[in-house]
Design a protein around this motif. Structure first.
Motif, PDB file in Angstrom:
ATOM      1  N   GLN A   1     -19.191 -10.985   4.537  1.00 23.71           N
ATOM      2  CA  GLN A   1     -18.290 -12.135   4.556  1.00 23.71           C
ATOM      3  C   GLN A   1     -18.443 -12.984   5.809  1.00 23.71           C
ATOM      4  O   GLN A   1     -18.292 -14.209   5.758  1.00 23.71           O
ATOM      5  N   THR A   2     -18.739 -12.356   6.935  1.00 25.53           N
ATOM      6  CA  THR A   2     -18.780 -13.069   8.214  1.00 25.53           C
ATOM      7  C   THR A   2     -20.188 -13.431   8.674  1.00 25.53           C
ATOM      8  O   THR A   2     -20.344 -14.205   9.630  1.00 25.53           O
ATOM      9  N   GLY A   3     -21.199 -12.832   8.032  1.00 24.22           N
ATOM     10  CA  GLY A   3     -22.572 -13.060   8.477  1.00 24.22           C
ATOM     11  C   GLY A   3     -22.949 -12.249   9.693  1.00 24.22           C
ATOM     12  O   GLY A   3     -24.002 -12.482  10.306  1.00 24.22           O
ATOM     13  N   GLY A   4     -22.116 -11.282  10.057  1.00 28.46           N
ATOM     14  CA  GLY A   4     -22.435 -10.420  11.189  1.00 28.46           C
ATOM     15  C   GLY A   4     -23.519  -9.416  10.848  1.00 28.46           C
ATOM     16  O   GLY A   4     -23.708  -9.058   9.675  1.00 28.46           O
ATOM     17  N   ALA A   5     -24.239  -8.959  11.872  1.00 30.06           N
ATOM     18  CA  ALA A   5     -25.259  -7.924  11.672  1.00 30.06           C
ATOM     19  C   ALA A   5     -24.561  -6.572  11.570  1.00 30.06           C
ATOM     20  O   ALA A   5     -23.830  -6.171  12.478  1.00 30.06           O
ATOM     21  N   LEU A   6     -24.765  -5.879  10.448  1.00 31.64           N
ATOM     22  CA  LEU A   6     -24.145  -4.574  10.226  1.00 31.64           C
ATOM     23  C   LEU A   6     -24.976  -3.498  10.902  1.00 31.64           C
ATOM     24  O   LEU A   6     -26.158  -3.332  10.592  1.00 31.64           O
ATOM     25  N   LEU A   7     -24.370  -2.756  11.821  1.00 29.40           N
ATOM     26  CA  LEU A   7     -25.062  -1.662  12.503  1.00 29.40           C
ATOM     27  C   LEU A   7     -24.519  -0.343  11.970  1.00 29.40           C
ATOM     28  O   LEU A   7     -23.366   0.014  12.220  1.00 29.40           O
ATOM     29  N   HIS A   8     -25.352   0.366  11.239  1.00 32.96           N
ATOM     30  CA  HIS A   8     -24.960   1.676  10.717  1.00 32.96           C
ATOM     31  C   HIS A   8     -24.895   2.665  11.877  1.00 32.96           C
ATOM     32  O   HIS A   8     -25.767   2.655  12.750  1.00 32.96           O
ATOM     33  N   PRO A   9     -23.890   3.542  11.912  1.00 29.81           N
ATOM     34  CA  PRO A   9     -23.765   4.435  13.070  1.00 29.81           C
ATOM     35  C   PRO A   9     -24.771   5.581  13.141  1.00 29.81           C
ATOM     36  O   PRO A   9     -24.894   6.204  14.189  1.00 29.81           O
ATOM     37  N   PHE A  10     -25.484   5.857  12.037  1.00 34.29           N
ATOM     38  CA  PHE A  10     -26.451   6.964  12.135  1.00 34.29           C
ATOM     39  C   PHE A  10     -27.654   6.845  11.207  1.00 34.29           C
ATOM     40  O   PHE A  10     -28.629   7.552  11.392  1.00 34.29           O
ATOM     41  N   ASP A  11     -27.640   5.954  10.242  1.00 28.00           N
ATOM     42  CA  ASP A  11     -28.692   5.940   9.227  1.00 28.00           C
ATOM     43  C   ASP A  11     -29.547   4.681   9.341  1.00 28.00           C
ATOM     44  O   ASP A  11     -29.476   3.777   8.505  1.00 28.00           O
ATOM     45  N   HIS A  12     -30.363   4.615  10.402  1.00 24.45           N
ATOM     46  CA  HIS A  12     -31.261   3.464  10.584  1.00 24.45           C
ATOM     47  C   HIS A  12     -32.355   3.863  11.578  1.00 24.45           C
ATOM     48  O   HIS A  12     -32.083   4.564  12.557  1.00 24.45           O
ATOM     49  N   PRO A  13     -33.597   3.410  11.351  1.00 27.38           N
ATOM     50  CA  PRO A  13     -34.693   3.764  12.271  1.00 27.38           C
ATOM     51  C   PRO A  13     -34.439   3.395  13.725  1.00 27.38           C
ATOM     52  O   PRO A  13     -34.873   4.116  14.635  1.00 27.38           O
ATOM     53  N   ASP A  14     -33.745   2.278  13.982  1.00 33.33           N
ATOM     54  CA  ASP A  14     -33.453   1.910  15.373  1.00 33.33           C
ATOM     55  C   ASP A  14     -32.566   2.967  16.032  1.00 33.33           C
ATOM     56  O   ASP A  14     -32.726   3.274  17.220  1.00 33.33           O
ATOM     57  N   ILE A  15     -31.634   3.505  15.269  1.00 32.78           N
ATOM     58  CA  ILE A  15     -30.745   4.547  15.786  1.00 32.78           C
ATOM     59  C   ILE A  15     -31.561   5.783  16.164  1.00 32.78           C
ATOM     60  O   ILE A  15     -31.409   6.344  17.255  1.00 32.78           O
ATOM     61  N   TRP A  16     -32.422   6.210  15.266  1.00 31.91           N
ATOM     62  CA  TRP A  16     -33.214   7.422  15.523  1.00 31.91           C
ATOM     63  C   TRP A  16     -34.145   7.231  16.714  1.00 31.91           C
ATOM     64  O   TRP A  16     -34.283   8.129  17.551  1.00 31.91           O
ATOM     65  N   THR A  17     -34.766   6.063  16.799  1.00 32.13           N
ATOM     66  CA  THR A  17     -35.668   5.789  17.916  1.00 32.13           C
ATOM     67  C   THR A  17     -34.899   5.786  19.240  1.00 32.13           C
ATOM     68  O   THR A  17     -35.376   6.321  20.250  1.00 32.13           O
ATOM     69  N   GLY A  18     -33.718   5.206  19.228  1.00 29.40           N
ATOM     70  CA  GLY A  18     -32.910   5.209  20.442  1.00 29.40           C
ATOM     71  C   GLY A  18     -32.535   6.610  20.876  1.00 29.40           C
ATOM     72  O   GLY A  18     -32.649   6.967  22.055  1.00 29.40           O
ATOM     73  N   HIS A  19     -32.102   7.429  19.942  1.00 30.60           N
ATOM     74  CA  HIS A  19     -31.721   8.795  20.279  1.00 30.60           C
ATOM     75  C   HIS A  19     -32.925   9.641  20.693  1.00 30.60           C
ATOM     76  O   HIS A  19     -32.784  10.568  21.504  1.00 30.60           O
ATOM     77  N   ALA A  20     -34.089   9.329  20.150  1.00 30.77           N
ATOM     78  CA  ALA A  20     -35.300  10.079  20.510  1.00 30.77           C
ATOM     79  C   ALA A  20     -35.604   9.987  21.997  1.00 30.77           C
ATOM     80  O   ALA A  20     -36.270  10.868  22.570  1.00 30.77           O
ATOM     81  N   SER A  21     -35.096   8.947  22.657  1.00 30.42           N
ATOM     82  CA  SER A  21     -35.391   8.759  24.075  1.00 30.42           C
ATOM     83  C   SER A  21     -34.838   9.892  24.935  1.00 30.42           C
ATOM     84  O   SER A  21     -35.354  10.159  26.020  1.00 30.42           O
TER      85      SER A  21
END
Length: 309
Positions: free
Chosen positions: A122-142
């Protein structure tokens, strides 16, 4: 420049004595948002803004939302976090203190996430999933990359599991570090054991309800990614009681002067309780101290009282 900090890697004399093996702690509780979540959510937020996002929307039981809020403030974009009704006033206040908006929807995270998805559309905001996304996994891998760079190669890794984002990142990081054969103990509490249920059913399944007080582990279904990774990496699921998780938090506070949530205490409990899986380890044990912002000393006392009855 990453939004997260490189966190301490400490040898624990107290925990090493419990299992007669070196125990090392990766203190993600030392992140600015008090949990590991800033690694994945921070990276996801940075990448979303780099792609042109001018607003961020996320769902959370608490810690992921706080991390997104912290990241949004650092990046200069507005944030809305949708939380379930079970998210406490303290955590809602922490999120709001960053300047983010908090909305309440549903009684569990899954319902809050459905509302966040609609809001983002509705707002056009970027939805950030709290655990199910490659960016999340890559960040935690650090966090594993930091351990490897410090020169430690453990013979066992202990980590709490909620929706599976942290475990997915840990496994990704371990593969990158050449630790593909190092076993992982994946710890959940009774009443939030969606990963254990997935392994038992040989597919991700949805729990009927979350009944554990470790609410930040409270995803009724783990992400498909972590289930697939567990097929190719030695991962053992262990489910502990709320009482064990809370008592581990109290003992950890005494031993290390660090206050953590029961979701973190779950991983610590297998060492404190001398679980057979960590006894007689021929080498060092790495415990991911995932932290948690939604805890106070008074709250810990209340949890201790509740689990003794």
């Amino acid at each position: 420049m990453p939004l997260h900090h490189e966190t301490p890697l400490l040898h624990s004399v107290a925990l090493s004595a419990r299992v007669q093996a070196p125990v090392w702690l990766k203190l993600e509780s030392a992140q600015p948002s008090a949990s590991f979540k800033l690694r994945g959510m921070g990276l996801a937020a940075e990448r979303a803004v780099a792609r042109g996002a001018t607003r961020l929307v996320s769902s959370s039981g608490g810690n992921a939302g706080y991390a997104v809020a912290w990241a949004g403030r650092a990046l200069g974009v507005p944030v809305t976090v949708v939380v379930p009704s079970t998210t406490g006033a303290r955590m809602r206040g922490l999120i709001e203190a960053t300047g983010a908006e908090v909305q309440i929807a549903g009684d569990v995270w899954d319902e809050a996430h459905a509302a966040a998805t609609t809001l983002a559309e509705q707002t056009g905001g970027a939805l950030l999933h709290p655990f199910d996304h490659p960016d999340i996994w890559t960040g935690h891998a650090s966090l594993i990359a930091e351990v490897a760079q410090a020169g430690l190669t453990p013979t066992q890794v202990v980590v709490s599991v909620g929706g599976g984002g942290l475990l997915a990142g840990v496994l990704q990081g371990m593969d990158a570090a050449g630790w593909s054969e190092v076993p992982v103990l994946a710890i959940e509490t009774h009443g939030a054991e969606s990963f254990s249920a997935a392994l038992a059913a040989d597919r991700p399944v949805t729990l009927p309800a979350i009944t554990s007080l470790a609410l930040t582990l409270g995803s009724k279904r783990v992400c498909d990614q972590v289930f697939a990774q567990a097929k190719t990496h030695p991962v053992q699921s262990i489910v502990v009681s709320d009482a064990s998780a809370v008592q581990a938090c109290a003992q950890f506070l005494d031993d290390h002067r660090v206050l953590v949530e029961p979701s973190c205490g779950a991983a610590l409990s297998v060492v404190y309780d001398q679980h057979p899986a960590v006894m007689h380890t021929a080498g060092s044990i790495l415990v991911i101290v995932c932290g948690g912002a939604g805890v106070t000393r008074t709250q810990l006392d209340d949890w201790l009282a509740a689990t003794r009855t």
